[in-house]
Design a protein around this motif. Structure first.
Motif, PDB file in Angstrom:
ATOM      1  N   ALA A   1       0.854  -1.180   0.000  1.00  0.00           N
ATOM      2  CA  ALA A   1       0.000   0.000   0.000  1.00  0.00           C
ATOM      3  C   ALA A   1       0.890   1.230   0.000  1.00  0.00           C
ATOM      4  CB  ALA A   1      -0.899  -0.002   1.232  1.00  0.00           C
ATOM      5  N   VAL A   2       0.471   2.250  -0.730  1.00  0.00           N
ATOM      6  CA  VAL A   2       1.221   3.497  -0.803  1.00  0.00           C
ATOM      7  C   VAL A   2       0.318   4.621  -0.325  1.00  0.00           C
ATOM      8  CG1 VAL A   2       2.459   5.102  -2.311  1.00  0.00           C
ATOM      9  CG2 VAL A   2       2.577   2.639  -2.750  1.00  0.00           C
ATOM     10  N   ALA A   3       0.831   5.406   0.612  1.00  0.00           N
ATOM     11  CA  ALA A   3       0.084   6.541   1.162  1.00  0.00           C
ATOM     12  C   ALA A   3       0.968   7.777   1.070  1.00  0.00           C
ATOM     13  CB  ALA A   3      -0.315   6.266   2.604  1.00  0.00           C
ATOM     14  N   ARG A   4       0.319   8.941   1.156  1.00  0.00           N
ATOM     15  CA  ARG A   4       1.067  10.198   1.039  1.00  0.00           C
ATOM     16  C   ARG A   4       0.469  11.255   1.954  1.00  0.00           C
ATOM     17  NH1 ARG A   4       1.563  12.719  -4.765  1.00  0.00           N
ATOM     18  NH2 ARG A   4      -0.660  12.427  -4.670  1.00  0.00           N
ATOM     19  N   GLN A   5       1.350  12.046   2.514  1.00  0.00           N
ATOM     20  CA  GLN A   5       0.971  13.255   3.237  1.00  0.00           C
ATOM     21  C   GLN A   5       1.853  14.359   2.678  1.00  0.00           C
ATOM     22  OE1 GLN A   5       2.324  13.730   7.240  1.00  0.00           O
ATOM     23  NE2 GLN A   5       0.574  14.982   7.785  1.00  0.00           N
ATOM     24  N   ASP A   6       1.236  15.352   2.070  1.00  0.00           N
ATOM     25  CA  ASP A   6       1.977  16.391   1.353  1.00  0.00           C
ATOM     26  C   ASP A   6       2.903  15.702   0.348  1.00  0.00           C
ATOM     27  OD1 ASP A   6       0.660  18.388   2.834  1.00  0.00           O
ATOM     28  OD2 ASP A   6       2.143  18.231   4.432  1.00  0.00           O
ATOM     29  N   GLY A   7       4.186  15.858   0.438  1.00  0.00           N
ATOM     30  CA  GLY A   7       5.102  15.220  -0.491  1.00  0.00           C
ATOM     31  C   GLY A   7       5.740  13.955   0.067  1.00  0.00           C
ATOM     32  N   GLN A   8       5.398  13.581   1.293  1.00  0.00           N
ATOM     33  CA  GLN A   8       6.012  12.431   1.957  1.00  0.00           C
ATOM     34  C   GLN A   8       5.260  11.140   1.608  1.00  0.00           C
ATOM     35  OE1 GLN A   8       8.749  12.218   3.982  1.00  0.00           O
ATOM     36  NE2 GLN A   8       8.408  10.025   4.132  1.00  0.00           N
ATOM     37  N   LEU A   9       5.955  10.207   0.957  1.00  0.00           N
ATOM     38  CA  LEU A   9       5.377   8.901   0.641  1.00  0.00           C
ATOM     39  C   LEU A   9       5.764   7.885   1.700  1.00  0.00           C
ATOM     40  CD1 LEU A   9       6.117   8.551  -3.174  1.00  0.00           C
ATOM     41  CD2 LEU A   9       3.928   9.052  -2.096  1.00  0.00           C
ATOM     42  N   VAL A  10       4.851   6.975   1.994  1.00  0.00           N
ATOM     43  CA  VAL A  10       5.147   5.831   2.853  1.00  0.00           C
ATOM     44  C   VAL A  10       4.558   4.594   2.198  1.00  0.00           C
ATOM     45  CG1 VAL A  10       5.174   7.174   4.991  1.00  0.00           C
ATOM     46  CG2 VAL A  10       3.076   6.058   4.284  1.00  0.00           C
ATOM     47  N   THR A  11       5.147   3.444   2.504  1.00  0.00           N
ATOM     48  CA  THR A  11       4.586   2.182   2.032  1.00  0.00           C
ATOM     49  C   THR A  11       4.266   1.311   3.236  1.00  0.00           C
ATOM     50  OG1 THR A  11       6.789   1.200   1.787  1.00  0.00           O
ATOM     51  CG2 THR A  11       5.822   2.220  -0.170  1.00  0.00           C
ATOM     52  N   ILE A  12       3.289   0.435   3.043  1.00  0.00           N
ATOM     53  CA  ILE A  12       2.900  -0.522   4.072  1.00  0.00           C
ATOM     54  C   ILE A  12       2.922  -1.893   3.420  1.00  0.00           C
ATOM     55  CG2 ILE A  12       1.156  -1.175   5.776  1.00  0.00           C
ATOM     56  CD1 ILE A  12      -0.111   1.634   5.292  1.00  0.00           C
ATOM     57  N   ASP A  13       3.746  -2.796   3.950  1.00  0.00           N
ATOM     58  CA  ASP A  13       3.822  -4.134   3.372  1.00  0.00           C
ATOM     59  C   ASP A  13       2.672  -5.000   3.885  1.00  0.00           C
ATOM     60  OD1 ASP A  13       4.544  -5.104   5.906  1.00  0.00           O
ATOM     61  OD2 ASP A  13       6.641  -5.414   5.371  1.00  0.00           O
ATOM     62  N   SER A  14       2.592  -6.228   3.397  1.00  0.00           N
ATOM     63  CA  SER A  14       1.483  -7.130   3.740  1.00  0.00           C
ATOM     64  C   SER A  14       1.394  -7.432   5.229  1.00  0.00           C
ATOM     65  CB  SER A  14       1.614  -8.445   2.969  1.00  0.00           C
ATOM     66  OG  SER A  14       1.461  -8.213   1.600  1.00  0.00           O
ATOM     67  N   GLU A  15       2.525  -7.328   5.925  1.00  0.00           N
ATOM     68  CA  GLU A  15       2.553  -7.597   7.368  1.00  0.00           C
ATOM     69  C   GLU A  15       2.166  -6.370   8.192  1.00  0.00           C
ATOM     70  OE1 GLU A  15       3.105 -10.696   8.528  1.00  0.00           O
ATOM     71  OE2 GLU A  15       3.172 -11.282   6.423  1.00  0.00           O
ATOM     72  N   GLY A  16       1.967  -5.239   7.531  1.00  0.00           N
ATOM     73  CA  GLY A  16       1.594  -4.017   8.233  1.00  0.00           C
ATOM     74  C   GLY A  16       2.774  -3.161   8.642  1.00  0.00           C
ATOM     75  N   ASP A  17       3.980  -3.521   8.194  1.00  0.00           N
ATOM     76  CA  ASP A  17       5.166  -2.727   8.513  1.00  0.00           C
ATOM     77  C   ASP A  17       5.201  -1.484   7.632  1.00  0.00           C
ATOM     78  OD1 ASP A  17       6.067  -4.548  10.443  1.00  0.00           O
ATOM     79  OD2 ASP A  17       7.099  -5.744   8.912  1.00  0.00           O
ATOM     80  N   ILE A  18       5.420  -0.337   8.259  1.00  0.00           N
ATOM     81  CA  ILE A  18       5.420   0.946   7.566  1.00  0.00           C
ATOM     82  C   ILE A  18       6.851   1.354   7.259  1.00  0.00           C
ATOM     83  CG2 ILE A  18       4.794   3.386   7.715  1.00  0.00           C
ATOM     84  CD1 ILE A  18       2.630   2.527   9.771  1.00  0.00           C
ATOM     85  N   ASP A  19       7.095   1.737   6.018  1.00  0.00           N
ATOM     86  CA  ASP A  19       8.402   2.252   5.606  1.00  0.00           C
ATOM     87  C   ASP A  19       8.235   3.740   5.317  1.00  0.00           C
ATOM     88  OD1 ASP A  19      10.843   2.896   4.507  1.00  0.00           O
ATOM     89  OD2 ASP A  19      10.778   1.367   2.931  1.00  0.00           O
TER      90      ASP A  19
END
Length: 88
Positions: free
Chosen positions: A59-77
């Motif tokens: 999963a890919v999410a964004r706040q302003d210009g900051q991207l984060v990813t969430i893997d299948s285990e729920g770990d946020i990068d």
């Protein structure tokens, strides 16, 4: 030959034209990803999309210009190596 290549390319289904809506992406999330995203949503992040490659959903999410990813285990990068098409 060139005309046939162009006509076959025109029939190509480009996913950028018809994007799934946010509800369709939400239903693709695993339970762990949903819980992780709840935390991010409280911080103002918005879910952009979910990509699936083989057995891994990201999963890919964004706040302003900051991207984060969430893997299948729920770990946020918070520092993914990811480039969106719009940022190329």
């Amino acid at each position: 030959m060139q005309a046939s290549a162009i006509s076959s390319f025109a029939d190509f289904d480009d996913r950028r034209i018809t994007q799934p809506n946010i509800d369709q992406h939400w239903h693709r999330l695993s339970t762990a990803q949903r819980f992780a995203f709840y935390t991010l949503a409280k911080l103002g992040y918005q879910l952009l999309f979910v990509r699936q490659a083989k057995n891994e959903k990201t999963a890919v999410a964004r706040q302003d210009g900051q991207l984060v990813t969430i893997d299948s285990e729920g770990d946020i990068d918070f520092n993914p190596t990811l480039v969106l098409r719009e940022n190329r």
